[in-house]
Design a protein around this motif. Structure first.
Motif, PDB file in Angstrom:
ATOM      1  N   PRO A  92      14.653 -33.624 -53.795  1.00  0.00           N
ATOM      2  CA  PRO A  92      13.863 -32.677 -52.843  1.00  0.00           C
ATOM      3  C   PRO A  92      14.827 -32.005 -52.122  1.00  0.00           C
ATOM      4  N   ALA A  93      16.130 -32.742 -51.551  1.00  0.00           N
ATOM      5  CA  ALA A  93      17.082 -32.096 -50.689  1.00  0.00           C
ATOM      6  C   ALA A  93      17.589 -30.998 -51.254  1.00  0.00           C
ATOM      7  N   ALA A  94      18.126 -31.054 -52.507  1.00  0.00           N
ATOM      8  CA  ALA A  94      18.727 -30.236 -53.282  1.00  0.00           C
ATOM      9  C   ALA A  94      17.841 -28.875 -53.523  1.00  0.00           C
ATOM     10  N   LEU A  95      16.472 -29.181 -53.533  1.00  0.00           N
ATOM     11  CA  LEU A  95      15.719 -27.904 -53.677  1.00  0.00           C
ATOM     12  C   LEU A  95      15.273 -27.194 -52.452  1.00  0.00           C
ATOM     13  N   LEU A  96      15.040 -28.247 -51.510  1.00  0.00           N
ATOM     14  CA  LEU A  96      14.779 -27.412 -50.069  1.00  0.00           C
ATOM     15  C   LEU A  96      15.868 -26.552 -49.565  1.00  0.00           C
ATOM     16  N   PHE A  97      17.064 -27.117 -49.850  1.00  0.00           N
ATOM     17  CA  PHE A  97      18.267 -26.374 -49.331  1.00  0.00           C
ATOM     18  C   PHE A  97      19.216 -25.544 -50.149  1.00  0.00           C
ATOM     19  N   ARG A  98      18.414 -25.276 -51.719  1.00  0.00           N
ATOM     20  CA  ARG A  98      19.059 -24.491 -52.424  1.00  0.00           C
ATOM     21  C   ARG A  98      19.259 -23.070 -51.783  1.00  0.00           C
ATOM     22  N   GLY A  99      20.564 -22.597 -51.856  1.00  0.00           N
ATOM     23  CA  GLY A  99      20.851 -21.335 -51.358  1.00  0.00           C
ATOM     24  C   GLY A  99      21.081 -21.201 -49.811  1.00  0.00           C
ATOM     25  N   ALA A 100      20.711 -22.456 -49.117  1.00  0.00           N
ATOM     26  CA  ALA A 100      21.142 -22.290 -47.694  1.00  0.00           C
ATOM     27  C   ALA A 100      22.353 -22.128 -47.374  1.00  0.00           C
ATOM     28  N   ALA A 101      22.944 -21.325 -46.506  1.00  0.00           N
ATOM     29  CA  ALA A 101      24.310 -21.260 -46.128  1.00  0.00           C
ATOM     30  C   ALA A 101      24.757 -22.474 -45.307  1.00  0.00           C
ATOM     31  N   LEU A 102      24.921 -23.558 -45.857  1.00  0.00           N
ATOM     32  CA  LEU A 102      25.378 -24.663 -44.922  1.00  0.00           C
ATOM     33  C   LEU A 102      27.049 -25.201 -44.994  1.00  0.00           C
ATOM     34  N   ASP A 103      27.887 -24.257 -45.680  1.00  0.00           N
ATOM     35  CA  ASP A 103      29.359 -24.459 -45.824  1.00  0.00           C
ATOM     36  C   ASP A 103      30.047 -24.760 -44.439  1.00  0.00           C
ATOM     37  N   GLY A 104      29.538 -23.865 -43.376  1.00  0.00           N
ATOM     38  CA  GLY A 104      30.194 -23.792 -42.099  1.00  0.00           C
ATOM     39  C   GLY A 104      29.963 -25.090 -41.346  1.00  0.00           C
ATOM     40  N   LEU A 105      28.516 -25.523 -41.620  1.00  0.00           N
ATOM     41  CA  LEU A 105      28.071 -26.738 -40.981  1.00  0.00           C
ATOM     42  C   LEU A 105      28.824 -27.879 -41.656  1.00  0.00           C
ATOM     43  N   HIS A 106      28.726 -27.741 -42.860  1.00  0.00           N
ATOM     44  CA  HIS A 106      29.477 -28.998 -43.706  1.00  0.00           C
ATOM     45  C   HIS A 106      30.882 -28.984 -43.138  1.00  0.00           C
ATOM     46  N   ALA A 107      31.736 -28.016 -43.080  1.00  0.00           N
ATOM     47  CA  ALA A 107      33.012 -28.152 -42.534  1.00  0.00           C
ATOM     48  C   ALA A 107      33.189 -28.545 -41.210  1.00  0.00           C
ATOM     49  N   ALA A 108      32.321 -28.493 -40.288  1.00  0.00           N
ATOM     50  CA  ALA A 108      32.362 -28.756 -39.093  1.00  0.00           C
ATOM     51  C   ALA A 108      32.163 -30.227 -39.137  1.00  0.00           C
ATOM     52  N   VAL A 109      31.182 -30.717 -39.600  1.00  0.00           N
ATOM     53  CA  VAL A 109      30.728 -32.012 -39.589  1.00  0.00           C
ATOM     54  C   VAL A 109      31.886 -32.982 -40.531  1.00  0.00           C
ATOM     55  N   ARG A 110      32.434 -32.550 -41.360  1.00  0.00           N
ATOM     56  CA  ARG A 110      33.416 -33.184 -42.184  1.00  0.00           C
ATOM     57  C   ARG A 110      34.746 -33.114 -41.367  1.00  0.00           C
ATOM     58  N   ALA A 111      34.973 -32.342 -40.348  1.00  0.00           N
ATOM     59  CA  ALA A 111      36.225 -32.367 -39.513  1.00  0.00           C
ATOM     60  C   ALA A 111      36.209 -33.466 -38.604  1.00  0.00           C
ATOM     61  N   GLN A 112      34.943 -34.029 -38.305  1.00  0.00           N
ATOM     62  CA  GLN A 112      34.902 -35.166 -37.263  1.00  0.00           C
ATOM     63  C   GLN A 112      35.702 -36.580 -37.989  1.00  0.00           C
ATOM     64  N   PRO A 113      36.073 -37.283 -36.990  1.00  0.00           N
ATOM     65  CA  PRO A 113      36.424 -38.793 -37.335  1.00  0.00           C
ATOM     66  C   PRO A 113      35.520 -39.382 -38.421  1.00  0.00           C
ATOM     67  N   LEU A 114      36.014 -40.191 -39.476  1.00  0.00           N
ATOM     68  CA  LEU A 114      35.009 -40.775 -40.282  1.00  0.00           C
ATOM     69  C   LEU A 114      34.257 -41.774 -39.860  1.00  0.00           C
ATOM     70  N   TRP A 115      34.657 -42.509 -38.992  1.00  0.00           N
ATOM     71  CA  TRP A 115      33.854 -43.468 -38.291  1.00  0.00           C
ATOM     72  C   TRP A 115      32.576 -42.771 -37.334  1.00  0.00           C
ATOM     73  N   LEU A 116      32.804 -41.714 -36.688  1.00  0.00           N
ATOM     74  CA  LEU A 116      32.042 -41.030 -36.174  1.00  0.00           C
ATOM     75  C   LEU A 116      30.736 -40.417 -37.147  1.00  0.00           C
ATOM     76  N   GLN A 117      31.109 -40.044 -38.352  1.00  0.00           N
ATOM     77  CA  GLN A 117      30.412 -39.581 -39.356  1.00  0.00           C
ATOM     78  C   GLN A 117      29.363 -40.620 -39.824  1.00  0.00           C
ATOM     79  N   VAL A 118      30.030 -41.879 -39.992  1.00  0.00           N
ATOM     80  CA  VAL A 118      29.093 -43.054 -40.254  1.00  0.00           C
ATOM     81  C   VAL A 118      28.045 -43.354 -39.258  1.00  0.00           C
ATOM     82  N   PHE A 119      28.632 -43.410 -37.978  1.00  0.00           N
ATOM     83  CA  PHE A 119      27.183 -43.662 -37.059  1.00  0.00           C
ATOM     84  C   PHE A 119      26.338 -42.526 -37.009  1.00  0.00           C
TER      85      PHE A 119
END
Ligand code: ZN
Ligand code: ZN
Length: 370
Positions: A173-200
């Motif tokens: 469902p997530a893959a279908l719902l967000f297909r074609g969505a321009a999320l690369d910028g958001l993903h890069a910002a999320v992944r730039a955070q410390p790992l422990w913060l991402q887990v929380f």
């Protein structure tokens, strides 16, 4: 057997050794089958990372222990069924190759069943939780083989053997719902955070969506029929949380996965999240004596989730969070009964059928929640 406390096992009667021989012999036989037919029976992801020599050593130890327990049971027990069953299963595992079983030269890179995941996870969880529950049980009289044990092993078996199907359906469902969505910028910002913060963050957003899905399962009568299966356990322990309708597993997990997919966390953070929630989900169902009051405002504890399973009137449709009690505090569904434990567990009203198949058919034939 109607007593939720289950079958009494006492030392010196040969039944504990018989159960251990049967369990270890059965798991060893399944492990040998996984070695022989890996492309059919094992998960591709796990297959790629297995320390095979270590697994063979564990299998060898399991076979030796199973034989020793079978012999002990045959010596001690008045009735020989369990010892003989353990002996037969272990003998079959050895006849098919035992710890020296040959594996095929070439393994097709296809997705097989998750029989390996079932064997390893059941062994690991039993090794951790059975001694913990014996040492720190809230209900000391509740047995390992309590009412519904076999049903819950069947649920555990199905969810593990079909793990690759449920994971695919969870992510679809997530893959279908967000297909074609321009999320690369958001993903890069999320992944730039410390790992422990991402887990929380992953725990928070997934539990927020889990809360909504779980509460909906309780509120909508035709959905409740699926979720009622999880609530039908009358005895709580490490295995009770496995009692879940496959539709319930896929619907709630797919919904919880939506924000994880959209935010695009680092894979290491997602792996840490999955390991944490898998282990935590088992622990909160455990027959565990400590209330852990200092921890309970921040993390769902066994006491918190036991109240979610309570059949006591004050606790019906309360404590939906899987990880963070603050969600129930925010949305007005928090029940905190300090110093008390539920009187009884299970669904109110007519009990659900027992048995894996009957419980999976139940939502399609049962009357809706009134
Ligand atoms: Zn529930
Ligand atoms: Zn539960």
């Amino acid at each position: 057997m109607t007593n939720p406390q289950g079958i009494a096992l006492r030392f010196g009667e040969g039944r504990i050794s018989g159960v251990l021989a049967t369990g270890l012999g059965g798991l060893s036989l399944l492990a040998v089958l996984c070695f022989r037919f890996p492309s059919l029976l094992t998960t591709a992801d796990l297959r790629a990372v297995y320390p095979v020599p270590l697994l063979r050593t564990v299998l060898f130890a399991a076979l030796l222990l199973a034989l020793a327990f079978a012999a002990l049971s045959l010596l001690l027990a008045r009735r020989a069924q369990l010892g003989l069953a353990g002996l037969a299963l272990t003998g079959a595992a050895i006849a098919l190759g035992g710890a020296w079983v040959e594996t095929p030269d070439a393994v097709a890179p296809r997705r097989g069943l998750g029989l390996d995941w079932f064997v390893l996870d059941l062994l690991l969880l039993a090794l951790v939780f059975v001694p913990l529950e014996r040492a720190f049980a809230r209900l000391r009289e509740q047995r390992v083989l309590r009412l519904g044990f076999a049903t819950d092993v069947a649920h555990f078996f199905a969810s593990h053997v079909l793990v690759q199907v449920t994971v695919l359906l969870t992510m679809a469902p997530a893959a279908l719902l967000f297909r074609g969505a321009a999320l690369d910028g958001l993903h890069a910002a999320v992944r730039a955070q410390p790992l422990w913060l991402q887990v929380f963050e992953a725990i928070f957003v997934a539990d927020l969506f889990q809360y909504a899905a779980h509460r909906t399962m309780h509120a909508v009568p035709w959905l409740w029929r699926f979720h009622a299966v999880h609530h039908s356990s009358r005895a709580m322990d490490w295995l009770a949380g496995s009692r879940l309708h496959l539709v319930d597993i896929v619907v709630v997990r797919a919904f919880s996965f939506l924000p994880l997919y959209a935010l695009g966390f680092d894979e290491r953070a997602l792996l840490a999240y999955v390991l944490f929630v898998s282990f935590h989900a088992v622990w909160i169902h455990a027959n565990w004596r400590f209330e852990l009051r200092a921890l309970s405002p921040f993390l769902v504890t066994p006491a918190f989730h036991h109240w979610h399973h309570a059949a006591d009137a004050e606790a019906i449709d309360k404590n939906y969070a899987a990880n963070l009690p603050v969600l129930d505090m925010l949305f007005g569904t928090y029940v905190d009964n300090a110093g008390r434990w539920p009187q009884r567990y299970g669904v109110v009203g007519k009990p659900l059928p027992q048995g894996f198949l009957a419980q999976h058919l139940y939502p399609f034939i049962a009357p809706p929640k009134s």
